[in-house]
Design a protein around this motif. Structure first.
Motif, PDB file in Angstrom:
ATOM      1  N   PRO A  82       0.395  28.653  89.151  1.00  0.00           N
ATOM      2  CA  PRO A  82      -0.395  27.473  88.777  1.00  0.00           C
ATOM      3  C   PRO A  82      -1.372  26.989  89.851  1.00  0.00           C
ATOM      4  N   LEU A  83      -1.181  27.418  91.106  1.00  0.00           N
ATOM      5  CA  LEU A  83      -2.164  27.027  92.124  1.00  0.00           C
ATOM      6  C   LEU A  83      -3.363  27.970  92.124  1.00  0.00           C
ATOM      7  N   HIS A  84      -3.250  29.063  91.372  1.00  0.00           N
ATOM      8  CA  HIS A  84      -4.331  30.062  91.346  1.00  0.00           C
ATOM      9  C   HIS A  84      -4.837  30.140  89.906  1.00  0.00           C
ATOM     10  N   GLY A  85      -4.840  31.330  89.299  1.00  0.00           N
ATOM     11  CA  GLY A  85      -5.411  31.489  87.948  1.00  0.00           C
ATOM     12  C   GLY A  85      -4.619  30.757  86.881  1.00  0.00           C
ATOM     13  N   ARG A 111       1.572  14.263  91.881  1.00  0.00           N
ATOM     14  CA  ARG A 111       1.117  15.496  91.241  1.00  0.00           C
ATOM     15  C   ARG A 111      -0.272  15.824  91.760  1.00  0.00           C
ATOM     16  N   ARG A 112      -0.751  17.030  91.388  1.00  0.00           N
ATOM     17  CA  ARG A 112      -2.140  17.383  91.732  1.00  0.00           C
ATOM     18  C   ARG A 112      -3.007  17.273  90.494  1.00  0.00           C
ATOM     19  N   LEU A 113      -4.269  17.037  90.723  1.00  0.00           N
ATOM     20  CA  LEU A 113      -5.210  17.052  89.615  1.00  0.00           C
ATOM     21  C   LEU A 113      -5.568  18.520  89.397  1.00  0.00           C
ATOM     22  N   MET A 114      -5.056  19.104  88.331  1.00  0.00           N
ATOM     23  CA  MET A 114      -5.248  20.541  88.137  1.00  0.00           C
ATOM     24  C   MET A 114      -6.721  20.830  87.812  1.00  0.00           C
ATOM     25  N   GLY A 115      -7.207  21.967  88.333  1.00  0.00           N
ATOM     26  CA  GLY A 115      -8.616  22.302  88.131  1.00  0.00           C
ATOM     27  C   GLY A 115      -9.525  21.614  89.145  1.00  0.00           C
ATOM     28  N   PHE A 116      -8.922  20.953  90.117  1.00  0.00           N
ATOM     29  CA  PHE A 116      -9.688  20.296  91.180  1.00  0.00           C
ATOM     30  C   PHE A 116      -9.298  20.875  92.527  1.00  0.00           C
ATOM     31  N   GLY A 117     -10.274  20.999  93.415  1.00  0.00           N
ATOM     32  CA  GLY A 117      -9.991  21.442  94.776  1.00  0.00           C
ATOM     33  C   GLY A 117     -10.052  22.959  94.884  1.00  0.00           C
ATOM     34  N   HIS A 118     -10.345  23.418  96.081  1.00  0.00           N
ATOM     35  CA  HIS A 118     -10.442  24.862  96.321  1.00  0.00           C
ATOM     36  C   HIS A 118     -10.324  25.121  97.809  1.00  0.00           C
ATOM     37  N   ARG A 119      -9.674  26.212  98.170  1.00  0.00           N
ATOM     38  CA  ARG A 119      -9.555  26.539  99.583  1.00  0.00           C
ATOM     39  C   ARG A 119     -10.924  26.748 100.233  1.00  0.00           C
ATOM     40  N   VAL A 120     -11.859  27.344  99.500  1.00  0.00           N
ATOM     41  CA  VAL A 120     -13.145  27.702 100.101  1.00  0.00           C
ATOM     42  C   VAL A 120     -14.267  26.722  99.712  1.00  0.00           C
ATOM     43  N   GLU A 167     -12.711   7.590  96.514  1.00  0.00           N
ATOM     44  CA  GLU A 167     -12.733   7.895  97.952  1.00  0.00           C
ATOM     45  C   GLU A 167     -11.757   9.012  98.333  1.00  0.00           C
ATOM     46  N   TYR A 168     -10.577   9.029  97.665  1.00  0.00           N
ATOM     47  CA  TYR A 168      -9.563  10.047  97.970  1.00  0.00           C
ATOM     48  C   TYR A 168     -10.160  11.452  97.785  1.00  0.00           C
ATOM     49  N   PHE A 169     -10.841  11.655  96.647  1.00  0.00           N
ATOM     50  CA  PHE A 169     -11.390  12.980  96.334  1.00  0.00           C
ATOM     51  C   PHE A 169     -12.649  13.259  97.155  1.00  0.00           C
ATOM     52  N   LYS A 185     -13.371  12.083 100.179  1.00  0.00           N
ATOM     53  CA  LYS A 185     -13.007  12.334 101.576  1.00  0.00           C
ATOM     54  C   LYS A 185     -12.481  13.761 101.766  1.00  0.00           C
ATOM     55  N   ARG A 186     -11.710  14.214 100.774  1.00  0.00           N
ATOM     56  CA  ARG A 186     -11.110  15.559 100.887  1.00  0.00           C
ATOM     57  C   ARG A 186     -12.016  16.647 100.311  1.00  0.00           C
ATOM     58  N   ARG A 187     -13.155  16.242  99.842  1.00  0.00           N
ATOM     59  CA  ARG A 187     -14.148  17.150  99.255  1.00  0.00           C
ATOM     60  C   ARG A 187     -13.532  17.989  98.131  1.00  0.00           C
ATOM     61  N   LEU A 188     -12.905  17.292  97.200  1.00  0.00           N
ATOM     62  CA  LEU A 188     -12.268  17.943  96.057  1.00  0.00           C
ATOM     63  C   LEU A 188     -13.200  17.852  94.847  1.00  0.00           C
ATOM     64  N   TYR A 189     -13.629  19.000  94.363  1.00  0.00           N
ATOM     65  CA  TYR A 189     -14.539  19.076  93.217  1.00  0.00           C
ATOM     66  C   TYR A 189     -13.887  19.896  92.109  1.00  0.00           C
ATOM     67  N   PRO A 190     -14.413  19.835  90.876  1.00  0.00           N
ATOM     68  CA  PRO A 190     -13.859  20.693  89.830  1.00  0.00           C
ATOM     69  C   PRO A 190     -14.039  22.158  90.214  1.00  0.00           C
ATOM     70  N   ASN A 191     -13.037  22.976  89.965  1.00  0.00           N
ATOM     71  CA  ASN A 191     -13.162  24.411  90.215  1.00  0.00           C
ATOM     72  C   ASN A 191     -13.326  25.157  88.884  1.00  0.00           C
ATOM     73  N   VAL A 192     -13.346  26.471  88.962  1.00  0.00           N
ATOM     74  CA  VAL A 192     -13.622  27.307  87.786  1.00  0.00           C
ATOM     75  C   VAL A 192     -12.660  27.025  86.634  1.00  0.00           C
ATOM     76  N   ASP A 193     -11.461  26.574  86.958  1.00  0.00           N
ATOM     77  CA  ASP A 193     -10.439  26.406  85.921  1.00  0.00           C
ATOM     78  C   ASP A 193     -10.545  25.090  85.177  1.00  0.00           C
ATOM     79  N   PHE A 194     -11.371  24.165  85.664  1.00  0.00           N
ATOM     80  CA  PHE A 194     -11.357  22.828  85.082  1.00  0.00           C
ATOM     81  C   PHE A 194     -11.888  22.842  83.643  1.00  0.00           C
TER      82      PHE A 194
HETATM   83  N1  ACO Z   1      -5.304  16.971  93.465  1.00  0.00           N
HETATM   84  C1  ACO Z   1      -4.991  16.027  94.387  1.00  0.00           C
HETATM   85  N2  ACO Z   1      -5.037  16.230  95.716  1.00  0.00           N
HETATM   86  C2  ACO Z   1      -5.404  17.457  96.130  1.00  0.00           C
HETATM   87  C3  ACO Z   1      -5.749  18.491  95.243  1.00  0.00           C
HETATM   88  C4  ACO Z   1      -5.688  18.207  93.862  1.00  0.00           C
HETATM   89  N3  ACO Z   1      -6.015  19.141  92.956  1.00  0.00           N
HETATM   90  N4  ACO Z   1      -6.074  19.598  95.938  1.00  0.00           N
HETATM   91  C5  ACO Z   1      -5.943  19.288  97.231  1.00  0.00           C
HETATM   92  N5  ACO Z   1      -5.540  18.003  97.355  1.00  0.00           N
HETATM   93  C6  ACO Z   1      -5.357  17.246  98.600  1.00  0.00           C
HETATM   94  C7  ACO Z   1      -4.050  17.631  99.277  1.00  0.00           C
HETATM   95  O1  ACO Z   1      -2.979  16.821  98.862  1.00  0.00           O
HETATM   96  C8  ACO Z   1      -4.410  17.456 100.743  1.00  0.00           C
HETATM   97  O2  ACO Z   1      -4.371  16.078 101.016  1.00  0.00           O
HETATM   98  P1  ACO Z   1      -3.853  15.562 102.471  1.00  0.00           P
HETATM   99  O3  ACO Z   1      -4.891  16.078 103.450  1.00  0.00           O
HETATM  100  O4  ACO Z   1      -3.792  14.086 102.346  1.00  0.00           O
HETATM  101  O5  ACO Z   1      -2.492  16.197 102.670  1.00  0.00           O
HETATM  102  C9  ACO Z   1      -5.861  17.887 100.809  1.00  0.00           C
HETATM  103  O6  ACO Z   1      -6.398  17.644  99.495  1.00  0.00           O
HETATM  104  C10 ACO Z   1      -6.060  19.361 101.177  1.00  0.00           C
HETATM  105  O7  ACO Z   1      -5.302  20.147 100.260  1.00  0.00           O
HETATM  106  P2  ACO Z   1      -4.610  21.529 100.623  1.00  0.00           P
HETATM  107  O8  ACO Z   1      -3.427  21.710  99.727  1.00  0.00           O
HETATM  108  O9  ACO Z   1      -4.402  21.609 102.098  1.00  0.00           O
HETATM  109  O10 ACO Z   1      -5.764  22.541 100.241  1.00  0.00           O
HETATM  110  P3  ACO Z   1      -5.597  24.098  99.998  1.00  0.00           P
HETATM  111  O11 ACO Z   1      -6.872  24.716 100.406  1.00  0.00           O
HETATM  112  O12 ACO Z   1      -4.340  24.622 100.632  1.00  0.00           O
HETATM  113  O13 ACO Z   1      -5.389  24.188  98.420  1.00  0.00           O
HETATM  114  C11 ACO Z   1      -5.732  24.497  96.122  1.00  0.00           C
HETATM  115  C12 ACO Z   1      -6.330  24.641  97.527  1.00  0.00           C
HETATM  116  C13 ACO Z   1      -4.410  25.242  96.029  1.00  0.00           C
HETATM  117  C14 ACO Z   1      -6.709  25.101  95.116  1.00  0.00           C
HETATM  118  C15 ACO Z   1      -5.530  22.977  95.825  1.00  0.00           C
HETATM  119  O14 ACO Z   1      -6.772  22.300  95.859  1.00  0.00           O
HETATM  120  C16 ACO Z   1      -4.835  22.731  94.472  1.00  0.00           C
HETATM  121  O15 ACO Z   1      -3.609  22.763  94.400  1.00  0.00           O
HETATM  122  N6  ACO Z   1      -5.643  22.499  93.380  1.00  0.00           N
HETATM  123  C17 ACO Z   1      -5.029  22.331  92.073  1.00  0.00           C
HETATM  124  C18 ACO Z   1      -4.712  23.680  91.461  1.00  0.00           C
HETATM  125  C19 ACO Z   1      -5.952  24.424  91.057  1.00  0.00           C
HETATM  126  O16 ACO Z   1      -6.835  23.892  90.393  1.00  0.00           O
HETATM  127  N7  ACO Z   1      -5.992  25.712  91.415  1.00  0.00           N
HETATM  128  C20 ACO Z   1      -7.083  26.614  91.035  1.00  0.00           C
HETATM  129  C21 ACO Z   1      -7.921  26.951  92.241  1.00  0.00           C
HETATM  130  S1  ACO Z   1      -9.258  28.008  91.719  1.00  0.00           S
HETATM  131  C22 ACO Z   1      -8.516  29.511  91.530  1.00  0.00           C
HETATM  132  O17 ACO Z   1      -7.566  29.853  92.182  1.00  0.00           O
HETATM  133  C23 ACO Z   1      -9.066  30.382  90.531  1.00  0.00           C
END
Ligand code: ACO
Length: 433
Positions: free
Chosen positions: A265-268, A299-308, A350-352, A354-363
């Motif tokens: 669930p953290l990837h595809g 919980r995490r907001l699924m489809g948001f955030g990306h390592r790169v 501000e939370y998103f 500050k952490r530069r969390l944007y919608p990713n391909v899965d959103f």
């Molecule tokens: N919702 C809420 N908070 C988030 C999210 C999210 N989706 N993603 C990251 N954060 C927060 C973390 O809690 C962390 O906060 P902190 O600094 O206060 O501890 C900060 O942002 C950095 O997050 P990391 O987990 O360190 O980032 P990482 O690069 O390891 O994770 C990942 C990347 C796994 C994609 C993550 O953003 C996530 O879990 N997203 C949701 C699942 C998702 O959509 N995955 C698909 C990615 S695209 C793909 O693989 C095809």
């Protein structure tokens, strides 16, 4: 002048000069930094490879800050606009976009491999009626290894090319059969005369005795989604492909490992989770409370955030446009409204920010897939089909790279230093039975 890095070890007051290699340092160069002759030398500690390049690659380029994605130098936007998936697979695997003649023969080469051995069907029949299609796909791709033992000869470039064509051709059929098995419907044989994507959709939706006409807008939309998902440099699945392949395992079991990594669930697997999340939210009124829950770490907001990507994922931008074409045919998926509002609120929070969390391909991809008639269990399978091209391109590149060896990270040992087995209650020199 050679670019170098000077490091002083304050434990010994010795200074070392480490050469730069393409803007990096080779961490093996740190091994010369030792406290004394007994010392192993300095290693890099980088769990999850946050700042470690594991290979050199000429396949895919990403600039996560600028939101840039290119395959072999071509911007993803141009490929999505002007190419079809098989052209892009050719680009990834052979380095160049094919000309018309090359595309004709490439398409034919791939499509003739769309058929499966009848025993593969029997193998699939063994799965429980409610088996997750991704589990079926992963297992069956691994099982192909037993049908093609020649694939083990990974050092022969011709053998490698053969397995690539086979895998590209068979994956959609395996995926379609996994789907039909899940629904308890009879399998539909491939029709190589149809295009790659149209054939796949026909295998999914054809009903016996009835003509199956795939709407060209839907077929094109899925083809573009395939292009967007075809490769993404050293992500978790690709890293699994390279790591398993580095032991010289055959490409079928290596691909199964990559697909297994993709399924999480953290990837595809996130596209499936996005739909579940939108269902859970239920209505726009519930979005603020849901966002608060993600901010408090429930919980995490699924489809948001990306390592790169620390900017808008360029694929998500293209997918938003494809959604319009699909909804013109299928009608708007009511979840779109919730998704758009969720994105709007999150991008202002501000939370998103500050952490530069944007919608990713899965959103947005799941919303399109659902509008097209797929159930969420199928979403990650739809991701895996095109990603096979990327995995195979990366696998071949790894095998041809003279610097690559079996992947084998180091560790920092944190366990007990040395203990001895108590002799009391044991026969001397014998294990307990
Ligand atoms: N919702 C809420 N908070 C988030 C999210 C999210 N989706 N993603 C990251 N954060 C927060 C973390 O809690 C962390 O906060 P902190 O600094 O206060 O501890 C900060 O942002 C950095 O997050 P990391 O987990 O360190 O980032 P990482 O690069 O390891 O994770 C990942 C990347 C796994 C994609 C993550 O953003 C996530 O879990 N997203 C949701 C699942 C998702 O959509 N995955 C698909 C990615 S695209 C793909 O693989 C095809």
């Amino acid at each position: 002048m050679e670019e170098t890095l000077t490091i002083t070890d304050n434990r010994t007051n010795r200074t070392y000069t480490i050469p730069f290699f393409k803007g990096c340092i080779r961490t093996a160069d740190l091994r010369q930094i030792r406290k004394d002759a007994e010392d192993f030398g300095v290693m890099g500690y980088d769990p999850a490879f946050m700042n470690t390049a594991s290979c050199q690659s000429s396949i895919t380029y990403i600039d996560g800050d600028k939101g840039i994605l290119r395959y072999r130098g071509y911007p993803i936007e141009e490929l999505a606009e002007s190419c079809n998936y098989l052209e892009v697979a050719h680009l990834l695997l052979r380095g160049e976009l094919p000309d018309e003649q090359q595309l004709r023969s490439w398409t034919q080469e791939v499509m003739t491999h769309a058929f499966l051995h009848e025993n593969v069907k029997k193998f699939m029949d063994g799965f429980h009626y409610d088996a997750h299609p991704m589990g079926i796909l992963i297992s069956t791709v691994a099982a192909l290894s037993t049908f093609y033992p020649d694939a083990r000869n990974i050092h022969d470039p011709e053998v490698r090319k053969m397995q690539m064509r086979r895998l590209l051709g068979k994956i959609p059929t395996l995926a379609a059969y996994a789907y039909r098995h899940h629904l308890g419907r009879p399998y539909v044989y491939p029709d190589p005369d149809l295009g790659f994507t149209e054939n796949f959709l026909t295998m999914l939706w054809k009903q016996r005795g009835k003509e199956c006409r795939i709407h060209p807008a839907l077929s094109r939309a899925l083809d573009v989604l395939f292009i967007l998902h075809a490769d993404h440099e050293q992500n978790c699945g690709t890293n699994a492909m390279r790591s398993v392949g580095s032991s010289h395992a055959d490409p079928y079991v290596s691909t199964a490992a990559a697909a297994a990594a993709l399924s999480g669930p953290l990837h595809g697997g996130a596209n499936e989770e996005v739909l579940r999340m939108l269902d859970e939210i239920g209505s726009k009124a519930n979005i603020p409370a849901y966002i608060e829950g993600t901010k408090s770490g429930q919980r995490r907001l699924m489809g948001f955030g990306h390592r790169v990507y620390k900017n808008y994922d360029p694929r998500a931008r293209i997918i938003k446009k494809i959604a319009e074409d699909v909804f013109e045919v299928t009608g708007v998926n009511p979840k779109l409204e919730i998704a758009l509002e969720l994105e709007r609120i999150a991008l202002e929070d501000e939370y998103f920010v500050k952490r530069r969390l944007y919608p990713n391909v899965d959103f947005y991809s799941g919303i399109i897939y659902q509008a097209m008639g797929f159930s969420p269990e199928m979403f990650t399978v739809l991701f895996a089909i095109p990603r096979v091209a990327g995995w195979l391109a990366q696998w071949a590149e790894m095998l041809e790279d003279p610097e690559q060896k079996i992947a084998r990270p180091r560790q920092i040992y944190t366990g007990e230093w040395l203990r001895h087995v108590e002799a009391a209650g044991r026969e001397a020199g014998q294990a307990r039975t």
